[in-house]
Design an enzyme around this catalytic site. Structure first.
Site, PDB file in Angstrom:
ATOM      1  N   GLU A  88       9.416   2.354  11.031  1.00 39.86           N
ATOM      2  CA  GLU A  88      10.653   3.261  11.032  1.00 39.86           C
ATOM      3  C   GLU A  88       9.686   4.719  10.821  1.00 39.86           C
ATOM      4  O   GLU A  88       8.891   4.831  10.013  1.00 39.86           O
ATOM      5  CB  GLU A  88      11.260   2.919   9.630  1.00 39.86           C
ATOM      6  CG  GLU A  88      12.120   1.703  10.039  1.00 39.86           C
ATOM      7  CD  GLU A  88      13.070   1.789  11.343  1.00 39.86           C
ATOM      8  OE1 GLU A  88      13.366   2.960  11.646  1.00 39.86           O
ATOM      9  OE2 GLU A  88      13.346   0.890  11.825  1.00 39.86           O
ATOM     10  N   GLY A  99       2.492   5.541  12.604  1.00 38.04           N
ATOM     11  CA  GLY A  99       3.266   4.276  12.812  1.00 38.04           C
ATOM     12  C   GLY A  99       2.562   3.782  14.333  1.00 38.04           C
ATOM     13  O   GLY A  99       2.620   2.449  14.204  1.00 38.04           O
ATOM     14  N   LYS A 107       0.926  -1.261  -0.036  1.00 33.19           N
ATOM     15  CA  LYS A 107       0.008   0.201  -0.104  1.00 33.19           C
ATOM     16  C   LYS A 107       1.290   1.161   0.033  1.00 33.19           C
ATOM     17  O   LYS A 107       1.393   1.633   1.029  1.00 33.19           O
ATOM     18  CB  LYS A 107      -0.984  -0.076   1.243  1.00 33.19           C
ATOM     19  CG  LYS A 107      -1.796   1.020   1.614  1.00 33.19           C
ATOM     20  CD  LYS A 107      -1.694   2.457   1.111  1.00 33.19           C
ATOM     21  CE  LYS A 107      -2.457   3.558   1.869  1.00 33.19           C
ATOM     22  NZ  LYS A 107      -1.776   4.781   0.997  1.00 33.19           N
ATOM     23  N   CYS A 124      13.964  11.192   6.205  1.00 33.70           N
ATOM     24  CA  CYS A 124      14.144  10.902   7.411  1.00 33.70           C
ATOM     25  C   CYS A 124      15.342  11.024   8.270  1.00 33.70           C
ATOM     26  O   CYS A 124      15.152  11.389   9.413  1.00 33.70           O
ATOM     27  CB  CYS A 124      13.433   9.368   7.558  1.00 33.70           C
ATOM     28  SG  CYS A 124      14.478   8.265   6.899  1.00 33.70           S
ATOM     29  N   GLY A 158       7.208   5.672   7.982  1.00 32.82           N
ATOM     30  CA  GLY A 158       6.211   6.986   7.933  1.00 32.82           C
ATOM     31  C   GLY A 158       6.237   7.692   9.096  1.00 32.82           C
ATOM     32  O   GLY A 158       7.178   7.653   9.914  1.00 32.82           O
ATOM     33  N   SER A 159       5.085   8.454   9.219  1.00 34.33           N
ATOM     34  CA  SER A 159       5.207   9.308  10.468  1.00 34.33           C
ATOM     35  C   SER A 159       4.910   8.619  11.689  1.00 34.33           C
ATOM     36  O   SER A 159       4.532   7.374  11.613  1.00 34.33           O
ATOM     37  CB  SER A 159       4.044  10.134  10.263  1.00 34.33           C
ATOM     38  OG  SER A 159       2.936   9.763  10.502  1.00 34.33           O
ATOM     39  N   GLU A 175       9.483  16.998  13.988  1.00 34.32           N
ATOM     40  CA  GLU A 175      10.066  16.884  12.813  1.00 34.32           C
ATOM     41  C   GLU A 175       9.300  17.882  11.674  1.00 34.32           C
ATOM     42  O   GLU A 175       8.140  17.836  11.575  1.00 34.32           O
ATOM     43  CB  GLU A 175       9.862  15.399  12.162  1.00 34.32           C
ATOM     44  CG  GLU A 175      10.297  14.963  10.942  1.00 34.32           C
ATOM     45  CD  GLU A 175       9.998  13.593  10.615  1.00 34.32           C
ATOM     46  OE1 GLU A 175       8.775  13.328  10.542  1.00 34.32           O
ATOM     47  OE2 GLU A 175      10.900  12.693  10.036  1.00 34.32           O
TER      48      GLU A 175
HETATM   49  P1  NAP Z   1       2.336   9.096   6.835  1.00 33.19           P
HETATM   50  O1  NAP Z   1       1.515  10.059   6.904  1.00 33.19           O
HETATM   51  O2  NAP Z   1       2.463   8.315   8.167  1.00 33.19           O
HETATM   52  O3  NAP Z   1       2.027   7.854   5.665  1.00 33.19           O
HETATM   53  C1  NAP Z   1       2.852   6.643   5.764  1.00 33.19           C
HETATM   54  C2  NAP Z   1       2.000   5.734   5.106  1.00 33.19           C
HETATM   55  O4  NAP Z   1       0.826   5.440   5.780  1.00 33.19           O
HETATM   56  C3  NAP Z   1       1.265   6.071   3.813  1.00 33.19           C
HETATM   57  O5  NAP Z   1       1.020   5.016   2.847  1.00 33.19           O
HETATM   58  C4  NAP Z   1      -0.215   6.376   4.233  1.00 33.19           C
HETATM   59  O6  NAP Z   1      -1.040   6.277   3.182  1.00 33.19           O
HETATM   60  C5  NAP Z   1      -0.264   5.229   5.334  1.00 33.19           C
HETATM   61  N1  NAP Z   1      -1.451   5.509   6.251  1.00 33.19           N
HETATM   62  C6  NAP Z   1      -1.983   6.783   6.612  1.00 33.19           C
HETATM   63  N2  NAP Z   1      -3.113   6.670   7.390  1.00 33.19           N
HETATM   64  C7  NAP Z   1      -2.950   5.314   7.864  1.00 33.19           C
HETATM   65  C8  NAP Z   1      -3.811   4.630   8.720  1.00 33.19           C
HETATM   66  N3  NAP Z   1      -4.739   5.135   9.351  1.00 33.19           N
HETATM   67  N4  NAP Z   1      -3.511   3.147   8.835  1.00 33.19           N
HETATM   68  C9  NAP Z   1      -2.580   2.811   7.895  1.00 33.19           C
HETATM   69  N5  NAP Z   1      -1.784   3.413   7.182  1.00 33.19           N
HETATM   70  C10 NAP Z   1      -2.102   4.681   7.095  1.00 33.19           C
HETATM   71  O7  NAP Z   1       3.911   9.322   6.316  1.00 33.19           O
HETATM   72  P2  NAP Z   1       4.387  10.407   5.042  1.00 33.19           P
HETATM   73  O8  NAP Z   1       3.766  11.643   4.983  1.00 33.19           O
HETATM   74  O9  NAP Z   1       3.899   9.580   3.942  1.00 33.19           O
HETATM   75  O10 NAP Z   1       5.941  10.298   5.186  1.00 33.19           O
HETATM   76  C11 NAP Z   1       6.822  11.210   5.865  1.00 33.19           C
HETATM   77  C12 NAP Z   1       7.214  10.304   7.217  1.00 33.19           C
HETATM   78  O11 NAP Z   1       7.901   9.280   6.898  1.00 33.19           O
HETATM   79  C13 NAP Z   1       8.013  11.285   8.114  1.00 33.19           C
HETATM   80  O12 NAP Z   1       7.679  11.274   9.396  1.00 33.19           O
HETATM   81  C14 NAP Z   1       9.317  10.633   7.997  1.00 33.19           C
HETATM   82  O13 NAP Z   1      10.448  10.897   8.716  1.00 33.19           O
HETATM   83  C15 NAP Z   1       8.982   9.087   7.810  1.00 33.19           C
HETATM   84  N6  NAP Z   1      10.154   8.478   7.252  1.00 33.19           N
HETATM   85  C16 NAP Z   1      10.722   7.782   8.007  1.00 33.19           C
HETATM   86  C17 NAP Z   1      11.834   6.828   7.298  1.00 33.19           C
HETATM   87  C18 NAP Z   1      12.630   5.876   8.337  1.00 33.19           C
HETATM   88  O14 NAP Z   1      13.036   5.126   7.839  1.00 33.19           O
HETATM   89  N7  NAP Z   1      12.731   6.234   9.569  1.00 33.19           N
HETATM   90  C19 NAP Z   1      12.095   6.968   6.080  1.00 33.19           C
HETATM   91  C20 NAP Z   1      11.398   7.811   5.325  1.00 33.19           C
HETATM   92  C21 NAP Z   1      10.291   8.465   5.985  1.00 33.19           C
HETATM   93  P3  NAP Z   1      -1.651   7.812   2.443  1.00 33.19           P
HETATM   94  O15 NAP Z   1      -0.345   8.332   1.604  1.00 33.19           O
HETATM   95  O16 NAP Z   1      -2.729   7.221   1.787  1.00 33.19           O
HETATM   96  O17 NAP Z   1      -2.049   8.698   3.710  1.00 33.19           O
END
Ligand code: NAP
Ligand code: MG
Length: 488
Positions: free
Chosen positions: A255, A238, A180, A289, A233-234, A390
């Site tokens: 992560e 997470g 997804k 990230c 993700g966030s 962040e």
């Molecule tokens: P996000 O909003 O948390 O989304 C991540 C994924 O989760 C997306 O596919 C999102 O789908 C999905 N999602 C949203 N709501 C959900 C729910 N209720 N249940 C299950 N899944 C759901 O993060 P993002 O804005 O895409 O990415 C930025 C974040 O990623 C930052 O915080 C960054 O630090 C982090 N990140 C961490 C790493 C690491 O390795 N530590 C690497 C890269 C990025 P939708 O697109 O449909 O909302």
């Protein structure tokens, strides 16, 4: 006569076929460099589409897990070759869909190719240990078995590398996958899936279902036949994934965010430190990230460092990532741009000094995109929001400290612990930093961003579920250990 080019509609990939969602609804994935431009239309899937993908992944897993690791690896090698052949096409889609420069997008796609090759080889490595039994006539050893169906939920910031670094080990260790991807970068994810399709994986082994996080992401969390969930993700989402998976007894790996520091010590090579702060903090428009966001500088070199930093940042060309002169592209979405702008406002309100940038870029044809000038704050205190949360944008916060001890203390004064770097020539400084810094990745005389695929990657504190991805660490998540005792 003008020809109207209708942007392509992309389908889900379920059980080896490209299929529309049951609702037949689509959404437009747009170009953050020009919001009028649609990159493609993507399926808004429903739970029934997801259920279909999971059911097929479950069925396919039985025979997939019976293949040898070597045989599974062969499919990954094929996918790698195909991705390599299509590198320019995939990178261009990535730039158009999320804004990072073409050079970076191409580097990331090449990384995807290398990850596929790496895990193809991992299919041949040892998966267990022989352990002496207290009974001399018994044979005791460990082996590893796949989890079953793995749900992969990914963010938009590395739309090729992150899905691939999760899918490749999942597959080589005998799991099947339902991906997804983030909505913002679903077209890029589908391009990745096309490589798997062309490589001829058996039906149902790898699937992609696009749609919203609240429906498809949540559906993966809740489905009883998803045995493992790997999420990047966030922090907010997470934690939700972790709680849901824990409640129904599924394995999970998270992560999440970072608030990564660079320390510039008194003996640092300042030119090098400036270059690394800019590259680590502002490449990918600060949306890594592992991006540098706090710049902790020793008092005695502070003024020199600051002057050099600002004068270099002034030279940065912001523009469309497909144009070779652009060094920094737009924020990946309007939402992201607004978040960054609101943190900049907040920083000023809290009393930090905005030294440079932080304005929306709307001149020279950039008004249709989500562009912003890189921003540098000084007089930042460690308890300010811009030093704690962040931002995920091109914003650097300069924090002045008196000595190295204080620098490390400030560096650790956040709830995240993903990556950290220091610039110094002194071995004592280096050793203190390695020992005392609470981060999963510590880098000496190198920028905070920079992950190598053959080494474990993951965070401490609130950045991770304390598991590690990539390199040989991946086997820990994607398999379970089985202890075997044999007596004749
Ligand atoms: P996000 O909003 O948390 O989304 C991540 C994924 O989760 C997306 O596919 C999102 O789908 C999905 N999602 C949203 N709501 C959900 C729910 N209720 N249940 C299950 N899944 C759901 O993060 P993002 O804005 O895409 O990415 C930025 C974040 O990623 C930052 O915080 C960054 O630090 C982090 N990140 C961490 C790493 C690491 O390795 N530590 C690497 C890269 C990025 P939708 O697109 O449909 O909302
Ligand atoms: Mg987009």
């Amino acid at each position: 006569m003008t020809t109207i080019i209708k942007e392509q509609t992309y389908l889900n990939y379920i059980n080896g076929s490209w299929v529309p969602s049951s609702s037949n609804n689509v959404y437009a994935s747009i170009n953050p460099a020009n919001k009028q431009e649609v990159v493609g239309y993507v399926q808004i899937s429903s739970k029934s589409d997801l259920n279909e993908a999971i059911a097929n992944a479950k069925k396919a897993q039985v025979s997939w897990s019976k293949l040898s690791g070597t045989a599974r690896g062969e499919y990954l090698y094929k996918a790698a070759t195909i991705m390599e052949e299509r590198i320019d096409e995939i990178a261009k889609i990535m730039t158009r869909e999320m804004g990072k420069t073409f050079l970076e997008a191409k580097g990331e796609t090449a990384r995807g190719v290398a990850i596929l090759r790496y895990y193809a080889g991992e299919g041949m490595r040892k998966i267990g240990d022989l352990i002496p039994s207290t009974d001399n006539e018994a044979l005791m050893f460990t082996t590893r078995v796949p989890l079953g169906v793995v749900g992969v939920i990914t963010p938009w910031n590395f739309p090729v590398a992150i899905p691939v670094w999760k899918i490749a080990p999942a597959l080589v260790y005998g799991n099947t996958v339902v991906l997804k991807p983030a909505q913002e970068t679903s077209v890029t994810a589908i391009k990745v899936m096309e490589c798997f399709h062309e490589a001829g994986f058996p039906k149902g082994v790898v699937n992609v279902v696009t749609g919203s996080g609240s429906v498809i992401g949540q559906g993966i969390i809740d489905h009883p036949d998803v045995n493992g969930i790997t999420f990047t993700g966030s922090e907010q989402i997470g934690k939700r994934v972790g709680q849901g998976a824990f409640t129904r007894g599924a394995k999970y790996q998270l992560e999440m965010g970072g608030k990564n520091p660079v320390i510039v010590a008194s003996d640092a090579d300042l030119d090098l430190a400036v270059e690394a702060t800019i590259s680590g903090g502002l490449r990918s428009t600060g949306q890594k990230c592992t991006a540098t966001s706090r710049v902790i500088v020793l008092n005695d070199v502070y003024e020199d460092f600051k002057e050099k930093l600002v004068s270099e940042i002034k030279k940065i060309r912001v523009g469309n990532g497909l144009e070779s002169e652009s060094w920094m592209g737009p924020c990946a979405s309007e939402n992201q741009l607004n978040t960054v702008l609101s943190y900049i406002k907040e920083g000023i309100k809290e009393g930090a000094t905005l030294l440079y940038g932080g304005q929306r870029e709307e001149k020279n044809g950039l008004e249709q995109g989500f562009y912003i000038q890189p921003a540098v704050f000084e007089n930042v205190k460690s308890d300010m929001k811009i030093a704690q949360e962040e931002i995920f944008g091109p914003v650097l916060a300069l924090i002045k400290v008196n000595n190295l001890e204080e620098a490390i203390e400030v560096a650790n004064d956040v709830r995240f612990g993903l990556s950290a770097s220091i610039f110094t020539k002194n071995i004592g400084n280096m050793l203190s930093f390695i020992q005392e810094m609470d981060a999963g990745l510590v880098r000496i005389n190198a920028e905070s961003a920079g992950v190598e695929l053959q080494a474990p990657f993951g965070g401490m504190k609130q950045s991770s579920s304390h598991s590690r991805e990539q390199g040989q660490a991946a086997i820990e998540f994607f398999t379970s250990i089985k202890t075997v005792y044999v007596k004749s």
